[in-house]
Design a protein around this motif. Structure first.
Motif, PDB file in Angstrom:
ATOM      1  N   ILE A  26      11.297   5.442   1.704  1.00  0.00           N
ATOM      2  CA  ILE A  26      10.113   4.681   2.110  1.00  0.00           C
ATOM      3  C   ILE A  26       9.839   3.553   1.118  1.00  0.00           C
ATOM      4  CG2 ILE A  26       7.609   4.796   2.392  1.00  0.00           C
ATOM      5  CD1 ILE A  26       7.908   7.503   3.639  1.00  0.00           C
ATOM      6  N   SER A  27       9.975   3.844  -0.170  1.00  0.00           N
ATOM      7  CA  SER A  27       9.764   2.806  -1.186  1.00  0.00           C
ATOM      8  C   SER A  27      10.800   1.698  -1.045  1.00  0.00           C
ATOM      9  CB  SER A  27       9.837   3.416  -2.579  1.00  0.00           C
ATOM     10  OG  SER A  27       8.835   4.397  -2.765  1.00  0.00           O
ATOM     11  N   PHE A  28      12.056   2.081  -0.813  1.00  0.00           N
ATOM     12  CA  PHE A  28      13.118   1.093  -0.635  1.00  0.00           C
ATOM     13  C   PHE A  28      12.843   0.215   0.582  1.00  0.00           C
ATOM     14  CE2 PHE A  28      17.122   0.242   1.699  1.00  0.00           C
ATOM     15  CZ  PHE A  28      17.646  -0.734   0.873  1.00  0.00           C
ATOM     16  N   ILE A  29      12.462   0.841   1.699  1.00  0.00           N
ATOM     17  CA  ILE A  29      12.155   0.084   2.914  1.00  0.00           C
ATOM     18  C   ILE A  29      10.973  -0.849   2.684  1.00  0.00           C
ATOM     19  CG2 ILE A  29      11.342   0.288   5.298  1.00  0.00           C
ATOM     20  CD1 ILE A  29      12.948   2.887   5.484  1.00  0.00           C
ATOM     21  N   LEU A  84       9.646   5.315  -9.116  1.00  0.00           N
ATOM     22  CA  LEU A  84       9.936   4.122  -8.329  1.00  0.00           C
ATOM     23  C   LEU A  84      11.115   3.326  -8.872  1.00  0.00           C
ATOM     24  CD1 LEU A  84       6.366   2.679  -7.562  1.00  0.00           C
ATOM     25  CD2 LEU A  84       7.975   3.676  -5.929  1.00  0.00           C
ATOM     26  N   ASN A  85      11.625   3.707 -10.026  1.00  0.00           N
ATOM     27  CA  ASN A  85      12.679   2.922 -10.661  1.00  0.00           C
ATOM     28  C   ASN A  85      13.927   2.825  -9.792  1.00  0.00           C
ATOM     29  OD1 ASN A  85      13.820   1.579 -13.135  1.00  0.00           O
ATOM     30  ND2 ASN A  85      15.251   3.286 -12.957  1.00  0.00           N
ATOM     31  N   GLY A  86      14.343   3.943  -9.193  1.00  0.00           N
ATOM     32  CA  GLY A  86      15.539   3.946  -8.355  1.00  0.00           C
ATOM     33  C   GLY A  86      15.422   3.017  -7.158  1.00  0.00           C
ATOM     34  N   GLY A 107       0.812  -1.210   0.000  1.00  0.00           N
ATOM     35  CA  GLY A 107       0.000   0.000   0.000  1.00  0.00           C
ATOM     36  C   GLY A 107       0.843   1.257   0.000  1.00  0.00           C
ATOM     37  N   SER A 108       1.930   1.234   0.754  1.00  0.00           N
ATOM     38  CA  SER A 108       2.830   2.390   0.785  1.00  0.00           C
ATOM     39  C   SER A 108       3.462   2.623  -0.580  1.00  0.00           C
ATOM     40  CB  SER A 108       3.925   2.175   1.836  1.00  0.00           C
ATOM     41  OG  SER A 108       3.359   1.985   3.124  1.00  0.00           O
ATOM     42  N   LEU A 109       3.803   1.542  -1.284  1.00  0.00           N
ATOM     43  CA  LEU A 109       4.407   1.685  -2.611  1.00  0.00           C
ATOM     44  C   LEU A 109       3.455   2.334  -3.603  1.00  0.00           C
ATOM     45  CD1 LEU A 109       6.361  -1.669  -3.136  1.00  0.00           C
ATOM     46  CD2 LEU A 109       7.319   0.623  -2.981  1.00  0.00           C
ATOM     47  N   THR A 110       2.168   2.017  -3.484  1.00  0.00           N
ATOM     48  CA  THR A 110       1.198   2.582  -4.427  1.00  0.00           C
ATOM     49  C   THR A 110       0.842   4.033  -4.102  1.00  0.00           C
ATOM     50  OG1 THR A 110      -0.636   1.709  -3.082  1.00  0.00           O
ATOM     51  CG2 THR A 110       0.189   0.317  -4.865  1.00  0.00           C
TER      52      THR A 110
END
Length: 357
Positions: free
Chosen positions: A148-151, A204-206, A138-141
Motif C-alpha cells: 500500500i505504501s509503495f502504491i 516505510l524505508n523499504g 494520508g495512507s502513508l501516514t
C-alpha cells in the motif's frame, strides 16, 4: 532457529565492541525479527494468496457492475472511500499475509473508484489529481503496509506528472526530475539515520526506496523517449545537472572506499567527467546510472537490477532516436565503448597497484 542464533551472536559481538555502556532491548529485537520471519512465507503461498486476492477483487468488481454501481457517480465515490478505509483498518487491525493481500486489492480498487467517481461528477481533473495525492499521503501516514505504501508513493509521482501535462508545462518535468533525484539520493545516502530516527520511518524505508526509484524512472521515461512529452530540446540538459553532480559525488566516495586517493583520484574523477559529458543531453542515461551507483553504494540489489535494466533500455532508446545515419550512430557507439574500456583499464590498474602496496 539458525538465523535467530546468528542474530544473537551479532548482538553479543556489538555489545562486546561497544562496552558495558551499550544498551538495547534484546527481547524486542528478537520478537520483531521473529514477526518478520513469520511473514516471509514461501513464494508459492505468496503468489497463490495474491492471485486469490486479485480474483476475489475481480469478482467483486463484476458484482458491482451487475448491481449498476457504475451508473451512480456518488455510489462510486462513496464506495471508493469506504474500500480505502476498510483496507487501512484491515492492515492496522490484523497481522496476516492473506488479509494484507485483500487490503491491498481493496485499496487499489478504492482509489480507482474514488477517482472515477469524482470524474463522473465532472469535477475538474486537476482537482481530482490533487485529491488523489492527498489520499495517498494520508495512507502513508496511517498505514505501514509495504505494498500500500509503495502504491501510494508511485501514485503521488504519477499524479504529479499528470498535473504537469494537464497544465501544459512539459518543461516542468525537469523540476520533477530534480525533486525525485534529490529525494532518492537523500533516502539512499541517509538510510541509517532514517532507520534509527523512528519506527514508522524504518517501516516505510523499504517501500520508500523502491517507490522513489520508480517515480524517478517515470520522469526519465518522459525525457528519455523522443516525442513522449513535448519538452524543449534547449533545456534538456537541466535534468542532467543534478544527476551528473551526484554521480561525481558518489564516484568520489567509491574511490575512497577502494583506497584511491591523491592524484590518482583526481585523474579518475576527470575521466568520470569526460565519460559523463555525452550524457549531458541524455538525462535518462545519467539518471539510470545514478540509480545503479546509489544501489551499489548501499548494496540494494533490487534497485541495482532495475537501474541496470533501465540503463540498457535508455542507451538503446537514445541510439534509436538519434536523427543520424547508421554509420554515424555506429561511430558514436564505438567511441563510447572505447571511452568506457579506457576508464575500466585505468580503474583496474589503479586498484591492483593499491592492493600490491
Amino acid at each position: 532457529m539458525e538465523h535467530m542464533k546468528q542474530l544473537e551472536q551479532i548482538m553479543d559481538a556489538i555489545r562486546t565492541i561497544e562496552g558495558d555502556g551499550f544498551q538495547y532491548d534484546e527481547a524486542a529485537i528478537l520478537s520483531e525479527y521473529g514477526e518478520k520471519k513469520g511473514k516471509n512465507s514461501s513464494v508459492v503461498i505468496k503468489v497463490l494468496s495474491i492471485f486469490g486476492g486479485l480474483l476475489t477483487t475481480l469478482a467483486f468488481v463484476v458484482f458491482l457492475f451487475i448491481l449498476g454501481i457504475y451508473d451512480s457517480e456518488w455510489g462510486m465515490l462513496l464506495l471508493g472511500i469506504a474500500l480505502a478505509a476498510v483496507a487501512v483498518v484491515i492492515d492496522r487491525t490484523y497481522n496476516s499475509f492473506i488479509l494484507d493481500t485483500f487490503s491491498v486489492c481493496f485499496y487499489v480498487l478504492g482509489v480507482i473508484l474514488f477517482a472515477f467517481g469524482l470524474a463522473s461528477l465532472e469535477v475538474n481533473e486537476d482537482f481530482v489529481a490533487l485529491l488523489v495525492i492527498l489520499m495517498a499521503l494520508g495512507s502513508l501516514t496511517i498505514t505501514q503496509n509495504y505494498v500500500i505504501s509503495f502504491i501510494s508513493i508511485i501514485t503521488i509521482g504519477a499524479a504529479m506528472l499528470f498535473l504537469i501535462m494537464s497544465y501544459n508545462i512539459p518543461d516542468a518535468i525537469h523540476g520533477y526530475l530534480l525533486l525525485y533525484t534529490v529525494l532518492l539520493a537523500f533516502c539512499f545516502l541517509n538510510e541509517a539515520k532514517l532507520l534509527t530516527s523512528s519506527r514508522k520511518l524504518a517501516q516505510l524505508n523499504g517501500p520508500l526506496r523502491i517507490g522513489l526509484v520508480f517515480c524517478l524512472l517515470f520522469g526519465l521515461v518522459a525525457v528519455g523517449k523522443n516525442g513522449l512529452a513535448p519538452i524543449s530540446g534547449s533545456y534538456i540538459w537541466i535534468s542532467s545537472v543534478a544527476s551528473i553532480g551526484l554521480i561525481l559525488y558518489l564516484a568520489d566516495k567509491l574511490l575512497k572506499r577502494f583506497g584511491i586517493v591523491g592524484q590518482k583520484k583526481v585523474l579518475m574523477l576527470v575521466l568520470c567527467v569526460f565519460t559523463l559529458l555525452p550524457t549531458l543531453f541524455a538525462p535518462a542515461i545519467s539518471g539510470a546510472l545514478l540509480i545503479v551507483l546509489l544501489s551499489f553504494l548501499i548494496n540494494y540489489k533490487t534497485g541495482f537490477a532495475i537501474g541496470i535494466i533501465a540503463l540498457i533500455y535508455f542507451v538503446i532508446q537514445y541510439y534509436y532516436d538519434l536523427s543520424l545515419t547508421l554509420l554515424t550512430k555506429s561511430i558514436i557507439l564505438f567511441s563510447s565503448g572505447v571511452v568506457f574500456l579506457v576508464f575500466y583499464f585505468f580503474f583496474t590498474q589503479m586498484t591492483k597497484t593499491d592492493e600490491e602496496v
